[in-house]
Scaffold this active site. Sequence first.
Site, PDB file in Angstrom:
ATOM      1  N   ARG A 188       0.843  -1.186   0.000  1.00  0.00           N
ATOM      2  CA  ARG A 188       0.000   0.000   0.000  1.00  0.00           C
ATOM      3  C   ARG A 188       0.882   1.240   0.000  1.00  0.00           C
ATOM      4  NH1 ARG A 188      -2.974  -3.522  -0.886  1.00  0.00           N
ATOM      5  NH2 ARG A 188      -5.002  -4.044   0.046  1.00  0.00           N
TER       6      ARG A 188
ATOM      7  N   GLU B 290      -2.411   8.274  -5.597  1.00  0.00           N
ATOM      8  CA  GLU B 290      -2.333   7.736  -6.965  1.00  0.00           C
ATOM      9  C   GLU B 290      -3.549   8.202  -7.760  1.00  0.00           C
ATOM     10  OE1 GLU B 290      -2.007   3.499  -6.717  1.00  0.00           O
ATOM     11  OE2 GLU B 290      -0.150   3.538  -5.560  1.00  0.00           O
TER      12      GLU B 290
ATOM     13  N   HIS C 184       1.476   0.704  -9.982  1.00  0.00           N
ATOM     14  CA  HIS C 184       0.507  -0.136  -9.271  1.00  0.00           C
ATOM     15  C   HIS C 184       0.080  -1.330 -10.129  1.00  0.00           C
ATOM     16  CE1 HIS C 184      -2.564   0.089  -5.779  1.00  0.00           C
ATOM     17  NE2 HIS C 184      -2.305  -1.169  -6.085  1.00  0.00           N
TER      18      HIS C 184
END
Length: 536
Positions: free
Chosen positions: A241, A270, A288
């Site tokens: 995370r 993000e 990601h």
Amino acid sequence: MNSVVSDSTSSCRVLVAEKIADIGLAKLRHAGHQVDVRTGMSSDELLEAVQGANALIVRSATQVTAEVIQAGKDLVIVGRAGVGLDNVDVAVATQHGVLVVNDTLSNITSAAEHTMALMLAQARNIPQAHSALVQGRWERSRWEGIELCDKTLGIIGLGRIGRLVAERALGFAMRVIASDPYVSEEIARRSVMSLMSVEELVAQSDFITIHVARTPDTIGLINSELLRLAKPNLRIINVSRGGIVHEADLAEAVVSGRIAGAALDVFDGEPITESPLFGLDSVVVTPHLGASTSEAQSKAGDAIAEQVLLGLAGEFVPAAVNVPAKEVPDALRPYLPLGEQLGRLFGTLCDRLPEVLDVELCGEIGKFDNAVVVMSVVRGLLSAVSDMHVSYVNALDMAKERGMEVRGNSTPTVKDHVNLLTVRGGDHSLGGRLDGVHKEPVLVSADGHTLHMSPAQHMIFLSNEDRPGIIGLVGTLLGDAGINIQDMNVGRSSTGEGASMVIATAQPLPKQVAVELEAIDGVKAARYMGLAVAPA
């Protein structure tokens, strides 16, 4: 509660608001349901489209707000094809009897493999060398790397993904150590590991991978203070995370040569296109991609379709994160949120999971099957410390995986309360009840000390000597630090040994204030819920 479709042959309308794998759509259609795929909807369009839908399937972009749930009067189930549920108002869904399910397992292999990919890319400078070569530069000597063999890998967070990474690292002949206070030594030994503190792990590791949930306790966990303990050849990999690694501190440590490099797949905020890390030769970054494999997407689509089909058929739903009201006796239903609150608070009191956790229901509530309330306590305890989503269904299995035995006890008699829910384990205990017509939660005991106050988001549990002046010192310290006290309760031990203070504050306690609090003469120990990461 909305009616669950009990006839599995009945056709229901399933609204799919974001792209899922074709295998999931095919499974829903094969069951005879009407699959209405409408991706890219605005908020207003979603409010209109959800009307008349029996099921709603989303990913991370669609916000399933209270307004959406209220508009979907025929909704039986909301399915999130992924792990997180930040975009779904689970509380409101539960109030309306709507099941909420997500998929917690489809991406674990992909996340573990991406961790290994970043580790190898970091060790061998693969993206940097590729970029130089395609730009016309043959820089063979510049991009000399290192081997993984015989290096020490430190794993922070020993959940399912952490254990998969450990298995793969052992295949590279790495020495594997781990830090996770919520995993027993016995569980760790099965993966050929040594358990230790985060500080010890950072000091010993050549590589560190992170696999923990983002919580107030883990935000900024990897910071300049911790990195001062590192060896200069340390490389850090984060595929868990964003925000767990303090990115500015990490960049400074790399630039100064305090550590050798890093590889990150997740970031604090993000999408992100600018970062002090992006211009560093010894840092590898990806946008990601941990779950971005065709296999993970296919598994997610298939898994969420299966759960939605079960929900529409009125059957037991293993991945449900809330409990259908019809499966909980009316007398116990208000105790589910209380149990979860007590579980979270109990985790605050403990440094690690107890070997045995006892959950006791006394009074009128002791006449019913205690299983669901016990699960709510365990869910509250584990959800704050696990990298996986904890549901009522998987809570007990996750406790077993971490070496904790859970025992539920019930008795129709209680001495001082009509109903009492108590959690005990190790050297700690916590008791709560519901008060008044509105059944407000109240804490009535903590570690043998009697009290009476509502649980809160930010709490301080103090054990102190029973003598004059200590309460004033604590209040003055908090006041000088600008910490507003919302509620406070002072209690004495039932044995007459020592006293306690439980304080609810309007904001989280900065770590520096916590240090000063524990240094007050007469304060024996302190525990916190909602401790701030950075000093004020």
